[in-house]
Structures are given as C-alpha cells and as structure tokens.
Design an enzyme around this catalytic site. Structure first.
Site, PDB file in Angstrom:
ATOM      1  N   SER A  14      31.227  43.601  47.037  1.00  0.00           N
ATOM      2  CA  SER A  14      31.982  43.892  48.014  1.00  0.00           C
ATOM      3  C   SER A  14      31.709  45.440  48.544  1.00  0.00           C
ATOM      4  CB  SER A  14      33.597  43.962  47.621  1.00  0.00           C
ATOM      5  OG  SER A  14      34.435  44.652  48.481  1.00  0.00           O
ATOM      6  N   HIS A  39      30.029  41.082  51.278  1.00  0.00           N
ATOM      7  CA  HIS A  39      31.583  40.778  51.382  1.00  0.00           C
ATOM      8  C   HIS A  39      32.007  42.006  52.104  1.00  0.00           C
ATOM      9  CE1 HIS A  39      35.443  39.232  50.873  1.00  0.00           C
ATOM     10  NE2 HIS A  39      35.903  40.427  50.317  1.00  0.00           N
ATOM     11  N   ASP A  41      35.217  44.092  54.059  1.00  0.00           N
ATOM     12  CA  ASP A  41      36.647  44.300  54.011  1.00  0.00           C
ATOM     13  C   ASP A  41      37.004  44.998  55.377  1.00  0.00           C
ATOM     14  OD1 ASP A  41      37.613  42.530  51.719  1.00  0.00           O
ATOM     15  OD2 ASP A  41      36.828  44.259  50.484  1.00  0.00           O
ATOM     16  N   MET A  43      40.399  46.328  57.504  1.00  0.00           N
ATOM     17  CA  MET A  43      41.837  46.495  57.302  1.00  0.00           C
ATOM     18  C   MET A  43      42.121  47.277  58.729  1.00  0.00           C
ATOM     19  SD  MET A  43      41.772  47.727  53.460  1.00  0.00           S
ATOM     20  CE  MET A  43      40.276  47.148  52.384  1.00  0.00           C
ATOM     21  N   HIS A  72      36.066  39.452  55.147  1.00  0.00           N
ATOM     22  CA  HIS A  72      37.493  39.377  54.991  1.00  0.00           C
ATOM     23  C   HIS A  72      38.454  40.219  55.886  1.00  0.00           C
ATOM     24  CE1 HIS A  72      40.634  39.806  51.609  1.00  0.00           C
ATOM     25  NE2 HIS A  72      41.194  39.243  52.758  1.00  0.00           N
ATOM     26  N   MET A  74      41.945  41.948  56.770  1.00  0.00           N
ATOM     27  CA  MET A  74      43.225  42.196  56.223  1.00  0.00           C
ATOM     28  C   MET A  74      43.988  42.753  57.633  1.00  0.00           C
ATOM     29  SD  MET A  74      42.521  42.985  52.379  1.00  0.00           S
ATOM     30  CE  MET A  74      40.666  43.479  52.668  1.00  0.00           C
ATOM     31  N   MET A 143      43.965  35.756  46.789  1.00  0.00           N
ATOM     32  CA  MET A 143      43.828  36.915  46.289  1.00  0.00           C
ATOM     33  C   MET A 143      44.170  37.260  44.738  1.00  0.00           C
ATOM     34  SD  MET A 143      42.242  38.792  48.422  1.00  0.00           S
ATOM     35  CE  MET A 143      42.719  40.279  48.146  1.00  0.00           C
ATOM     36  N   PHE A 149      43.101  47.326  48.576  1.00  0.00           N
ATOM     37  CA  PHE A 149      42.924  48.465  47.732  1.00  0.00           C
ATOM     38  C   PHE A 149      41.623  48.003  46.526  1.00  0.00           C
ATOM     39  CE2 PHE A 149      47.036  49.784  48.941  1.00  0.00           C
ATOM     40  CZ  PHE A 149      46.743  51.030  49.338  1.00  0.00           C
ATOM     41  N   ASP A 181      38.772  37.180  44.790  1.00  0.00           N
ATOM     42  CA  ASP A 181      38.425  38.432  45.340  1.00  0.00           C
ATOM     43  C   ASP A 181      39.449  39.519  44.634  1.00  0.00           C
ATOM     44  OD1 ASP A 181      38.108  40.985  46.634  1.00  0.00           O
ATOM     45  OD2 ASP A 181      38.526  40.272  48.822  1.00  0.00           O
ATOM     46  N   GLY A 182      39.093  40.312  43.869  1.00  0.00           N
ATOM     47  CA  GLY A 182      39.708  41.285  43.159  1.00  0.00           C
ATOM     48  C   GLY A 182      40.068  41.423  41.657  1.00  0.00           C
ATOM     49  N   GLY A 183      39.364  42.308  41.011  1.00  0.00           N
ATOM     50  CA  GLY A 183      39.628  42.626  39.779  1.00  0.00           C
ATOM     51  C   GLY A 183      38.708  41.639  39.231  1.00  0.00           C
ATOM     52  N   GLY A 203      33.575  44.270  43.336  1.00  0.00           N
ATOM     53  CA  GLY A 203      33.306  45.517  43.991  1.00  0.00           C
ATOM     54  C   GLY A 203      32.749  46.561  42.939  1.00  0.00           C
TER      55      GLY A 203
END
Length: 223
Positions: A14, A39, A41, A43, A72, A74, A143, A149, A181-183, A203
């Site tokens: 990411s 990837h 993002d 926003m 992606h 958002m 997600m 964030f 995606d995330g964590g 990321g």
C-alpha cells in the site's frame, strides 16, 4: 520450519505507507522485492476524514512499471473519479458499497472502461450487503480496519467475513479475488489466507521494513 502456502496470495504493497517524496524509488524498491500489485488509496476527506493519493500522482508513476495498479477509492461519489482514474492508468478500481452513488451504476461505469471492478465494505457493514453484486465483480474487499488511516490493528471479525465471501464464491461460476486491507502482518496474514483471502494489502509491514523482500516472503508463508 516455514512452509509456503499451496496457493500463495498476491501481495499488494500500500503506497499510503510509502515516502511520498521518494515515490518512484519506493515503487521500484517494492517491485524488486516481489510485489504482485501496487495498491493506491484515494480519499476525498469526506467519505473518510483524511486525504490520500490523487489521480495525478498515480499518473505520474504509471510509466515506471507494468505491475498492475490496484486503486481503492474511499469517496462519497465514486462516479466523479472513474474517468480520471482510468486516464491515470488504473487496472482495477475498488469503491465502497457505502458510498452515495448507486452501486450498480458505479460497477457499470467501471466496466465500460474494460478494467477490473472491486467492491469494498467497511467493518460495520455486513457481508450480505455485498453478496448481491459478487457475480459482477473482479474483487471483493472486506476492510479489516476502519477506512482512511494506516497503521491500525486488524479487526478479527474480518476472518469470518472472508470465509462467508469464499463460501458464496465457491458456489458461483464467477471467482473474484478476495482482498484484505488493513493491519496485515505476519501474525494476521496466515488466518486471512486460510479463510480465503487471495490478495494481501500491506503498508507499514512492507514499507517500514529494512528488508521489504523478506517482509513480502514472510507474508506469503506460515510456520
């Protein structure tokens, strides 16, 4: 002993976690390390209380690589972004089912450009909200953190959502990718893969590593 999963996931670093002042170098670094996708993002500061990467930034690095761009968005009104993101070189555009534009209209708009279409949903949204659209998709993204964030902790309920999506896909002719995606870390990746994820978006786990190649290889493996 570490064993590579029989069906190794694709790894999508990411770029939100990259050093924006060195974007070209950062991209080269993770591609050399074995990235399958990149990837991005996007926003709008409205759908989520933050701003991300712009179509102009995506366009500025498109000529650096042939690796697919997984974008992606958002944003509240994804239809406003489709043309600009296609022109920027996106290979896949994933938007949120919670956005204000009609979901079928956004899917149709992306499809007219002959690129991949993905549908994301936030942690508070249940799987049944996206199931009616799965047959039209190339990617589904539950997600695993609140969107907007980086650096958040993986929400464990996501494993169940991945499994629910995988069960639906197994009974269909269409077989979209399941992205997470995330964590995503070496601790959370194994169960995500076992649950059915085929793309891992990571990321900080990659860009903050002194050895991105080792980090990517570790994300593909379990003990």
């Amino acid at each position: 002993m570490n064993n590579l999963y029989k069906n190794s996931p694709k790894i999508a670093p990411s770029l939100l976690a990259a050093d924006f002042s060195q974007m070209s170098n950062e991209i080269e670094r993770v591609i050399d390390a074995g990235a399958d996708l990149l990837h991005f993002d996007v926003m709008d500061g409205d759908f989520v209380p933050n701003f991300g990467i712009s179509p102009l930034m995506i366009a500025s690095v498109r000529n650096k690589t042939d690796v697919p761009f997984d974008v992606h968005i958002m944003v509240k009104h994804p239809l406003r972004y489709i043309n600009a993101l296609v022109d920027a070189g996106s290979d896949m555009i994933t938007f949120h089912v919670e956005s204000d534009d009609e979901t079928e209209a956004v899917i149709a708009s992306i499809k007219t450009h002959n690129i991949g279409v993905g549908l994301a949903f936030s942690p508070n949204t249940q799987t049944h909200e996206v199931i009616p659209y799965i047959s039209e998709l190339d990617l589904v993204l539950p997600m695993s953190v609140e969107p907007g964030f980086g650096g958040q902790t993986f929400i464990s309920d996501t494993y169940t959502k991945i499994s629910e999506i995988k069960q639906v896909i197994d009974d269909m002719d269409n077989t979209p990718e399941i992205s997470v995606d995330g964590g995503v870390t070496t601790e959370t990746a194994p169960l995500a893969i076992q649950s059915g994820a085929s793309i891992l978006v990571a990321g900080t786990a990659i860009f903050r590593s002194e050895n991105p190649k080792k980090a990517i290889n570790q994300l593909r493996t379990i003990e």
